[in-house]
Design a protein around this motif. Structure first.
Motif, mmCIF file in Angstrom:
data_model
loop_
_atom_site.group_PDB
_atom_site.id
_atom_site.type_symbol
_atom_site.label_atom_id
_atom_site.label_comp_id
_atom_site.label_asym_id
_atom_site.label_seq_id
_atom_site.Cartn_x
_atom_site.Cartn_y
_atom_site.Cartn_z
ATOM 1 N N ARG A 1 -8.257 0.688 7.413
ATOM 2 C CA ARG A 1 -7.254 1.681 7.799
ATOM 3 C C ARG A 1 -7.370 2.923 6.908
ATOM 4 O O ARG A 1 -7.337 4.046 7.400
ATOM 5 N N LEU B 1 -6.774 -3.592 5.248
ATOM 6 C CA LEU B 1 -6.114 -2.419 4.678
ATOM 7 C C LEU B 1 -7.111 -1.309 4.367
ATOM 8 O O LEU B 1 -6.840 -0.124 4.618
ATOM 9 N N LEU C 1 0.871 -1.159 0.000
ATOM 10 C CA LEU C 1 0.000 0.000 0.000
ATOM 11 C C LEU C 1 0.916 1.218 0.000
ATOM 12 O O LEU C 1 1.463 1.605 1.021
#
Length: 156
Positions: free
Chosen positions: A102, A99, A68
């Motif tokens: 987040r 992910l 990422l």
């Protein structure tokens, strides 16, 4: 679902991840007439940044990876590969959800590109990614941050 763990990648992971990439992408790249055994591995090596990459392990062995990378207007989801023997068991969806949660908390959009005709595109669509553009090889997708899902209240 298979038990799995995720950890920060290290420089020592690069060759195993490059090999995993070659295995995972081979069928789609061959279908698109783009498979080159050296190039598929070298592109991973050239773009491997341990600080933005995580390794997925199952039973103590490499099962996958994902990166990422922060960008100007969004994070780029890159190098998301899962061992074909473990695909379809919920691991990829769980990693992606983690992910994306987040990014949602941070209010950050996520962009990616996926090979045309890849089954992974269905996974991304299920997680809220939409197509921005396409070229003869890649489909470019984006997912805007999702609002937090709080408890539902009834009445005033």
């Amino acid at each position: 679902m298979v038990d799995w763990e995720i950890r920060q990648a290290s420089t020592g992971d690069v060759e195993a991840v490059a090999e995993l990439r070659a295995v995972v992408l081979r069928t789609d790249l061959e279908r698109l007439g783009r498979y080159d055994a050296q190039r598929v591995r070298q592109r991973l090596r050239d773009g491997f940044t341990p600080a933005h990459t995580w390794v997925v392990e199952a039973a103590g062995a490499l099962a996958g990876c994902v990166a990422l990378r922060p960008g100007a207007d969004a994070h780029w989801l890159e190098h998301f590969y899962l061992d074909p023997a473990l695909q379809g068991r919920g691991i990829g969806s769980a990693v992606l959800s983690m992910l994306l949660e987040r990014c949602d908390r941070d209010g950050t959009a996520v962009r990616l590109n996926v090979l045309r005709g890849s089954r992974a595109r269905e996974l991304y669509a299920r997680h809220g990614f939409t197509v921005e553009s396409e070229d003869p090889v890649d489909v470019f997708m984006v997912r805007r941050p999702q609002p937090a899902q709080g408890p539902v209240t009834v009445g005033h």
